[in-house]
Design a protein around this motif. Structure first.
Motif, short mmCIF file in Angstrom:
data_model
loop_
_atom_site.label_atom_id
_atom_site.label_comp_id
_atom_site.label_asym_id
_atom_site.label_seq_id
_atom_site.Cartn_x
_atom_site.Cartn_y
_atom_site.Cartn_z
N UNK A 202 19.95 28.21 2.55
CA UNK A 202 19.35 26.80 2.38
C UNK A 202 20.39 25.73 2.42
N UNK A 203 21.55 26.01 2.23
CA UNK A 203 22.80 24.97 2.49
C UNK A 203 22.89 24.53 3.88
N UNK A 204 22.80 25.46 4.82
CA UNK A 204 22.93 25.17 6.45
C UNK A 204 21.79 24.63 6.67
N UNK A 205 20.57 24.99 6.36
CA UNK A 205 19.21 24.29 6.60
C UNK A 205 19.01 22.70 6.28
N UNK A 206 19.80 22.77 5.04
CA UNK A 206 19.78 21.05 4.56
C UNK A 206 20.53 20.57 5.22
N UNK B 265 15.15 13.03 0.90
CA UNK B 265 15.40 13.74 -0.37
C UNK B 265 14.23 15.04 -0.37
N UNK B 266 13.07 14.78 0.06
CA UNK B 266 12.08 15.81 0.05
C UNK B 266 12.26 17.03 1.17
N UNK B 267 12.91 16.22 2.32
CA UNK B 267 12.99 17.22 3.23
C UNK B 267 14.22 18.20 2.87
N UNK B 268 15.32 17.94 2.36
CA UNK B 268 16.29 18.61 1.97
C UNK B 268 15.87 19.48 0.65
N UNK B 269 14.89 18.91 -0.19
CA UNK B 269 14.31 19.89 -1.47
C UNK B 269 13.50 20.96 -0.74
N UNK B 270 12.86 20.67 0.35
CA UNK B 270 12.11 21.45 0.98
C UNK B 270 12.83 22.82 1.82
N UNK C 100 17.18 34.08 2.17
CA UNK C 100 17.77 35.10 1.14
C UNK C 100 16.96 36.42 1.46
N UNK C 101 15.80 36.44 1.67
CA UNK C 101 15.09 37.64 1.90
C UNK C 101 15.67 38.45 2.87
N UNK D 91 25.97 26.01 11.40
CA UNK D 91 26.52 25.70 9.88
C UNK D 91 26.51 27.40 9.25
N UNK D 92 25.50 27.91 9.35
CA UNK D 92 25.51 29.42 8.71
C UNK D 92 26.42 30.12 9.00
#
Length: 286
Positions: free
Chosen positions: A13-17, A64-69, A79-80, A272-273
């Motif tokens: 999630x962090x790297x995708x954001x 902000x919505x893009x990061x939230x997504x 994660x899965x 980033x990941x």
């Protein structure tokens, strides 16, 4: 005993954001192109129109919505995928076969697509606000404001509008990105020419981005045709069959612009990941 580092469940999630912050203007232009009622502007023309009309910062509308997504959709699928993959590796002492990676990637992507649908809805609306007349704009302050207003004004069900398409697309993108990245990286390392370094990560992520673009482009075309339609389609199946009559190439219209957006996002995400994994990952003993 040899040691290695594995990703923490939230690293995806962090790297995708972080990747979304860099590629957001490309995503915004894609939304504008998909939602125009008739083809009046191409990619460069649309970018120039937005900047001329609203300024350079308008290219970051809805960030902000893009990061939230990404913190819902991508965090869930990564994660899965990574949790199950690493657990199976520790138990079996061997890498998963490719077909299992595909199945796991599809499952994680489908779940992530569903979880991320509300943020995706607000993301599209915030990005599309820029080109609407002032009186028609929703003017969400940020992603949380958008989510709460949709819930209050249109109901909880509206937040999950389009969840089927979003989940299906999430499954296809995740197969292309997660499964193909893992397999590409494994094949590159197996040649013995490159170690587990940034060049290997770059090559594997470019391949993964290309695979993801090719896999999800037909669904993107159908989604775009549905968005552009004036009620000539009865549903997804009708649109699918109507597009199929135009031949296989019809499903790959706009492949290059789609790749220009998705490939860089995939590359940045995995760069980033991998850096997060190598520096802050969980140390395990093999």
């Amino acid at each position: 005993m040899p040691e290695e580092r594995i990703s923490r469940w939230y690293f995806g999630g962090i790297s995708s954001s972080a990747a979304a912050c860099l590629t957001h203007p490309l995503d915004l232009i894609k939304v504008h192109l998909q939602t125009q009622q008739e083809v009046r502007a191409r990619m460069i023309g649309m970018t120039v129109n937005v900047v001329r009309r609203e300024g350079v910062l308008a290219l970051y509308s809805g960030l902000s919505a893009s990061v939230c997504r990404q913190m819902t959709y991508s965090m869930t699928r990564f994660a899965i995928y990574e949790t199950v993959r690493d657990k199976m590796y520790r138990e079996n002492k061997s890498l998963m076969p490719f077909y299992q990676k595909v199945l796991l990637g599809a499952f994680g992507g489908f779940a992530g697509g569903f979880v991320g649908t509300p943020a995706d809805l607000v993301n599209v609306r915030m990005q599309n606000d820029v080109k609407l007349p002032a009186e028609l704009r929703r003017n969400y302050v940020h992603a949380l404001d958008g989510l709460l207003r949709v819930w209050r004004e249109e109901g909880l069900r509206k937040l999950f509008s389009g969840a089927t398409l979003a989940s299906t697309r999430g499954a296809l993108v995740s197969v292309g990105q997660l499964s193909c990245y893992d397999q590409s990286k494994q094949l590159v390392l197996a040649t013995g020419y490159l170690p587990d370094n940034i060049l290997t990560h770059f090559l594997a992520s470019v391949i993964a981005g290309g695979c993801a673009t090719i896999l999800c482009q037909p669904l993107d075309v159908v989604k775009t045709r549905l968005m552009n339609s004036t009620q000539e389609y009865r549903g997804v199946l009708h649109c699918l069959t109507d597009t199929a009559r135009l031949g296989p190439k019809a499903f790959y219209k706009g492949l290059v612009p789609a790749g220009i957006r998705l490939v860089p996002h995939t590359v940045f995400t995995f760069l980033f990941l991998e850096q997060l994994r190598q520096r802050f990952g969980v140390v395990v003993v093999n």
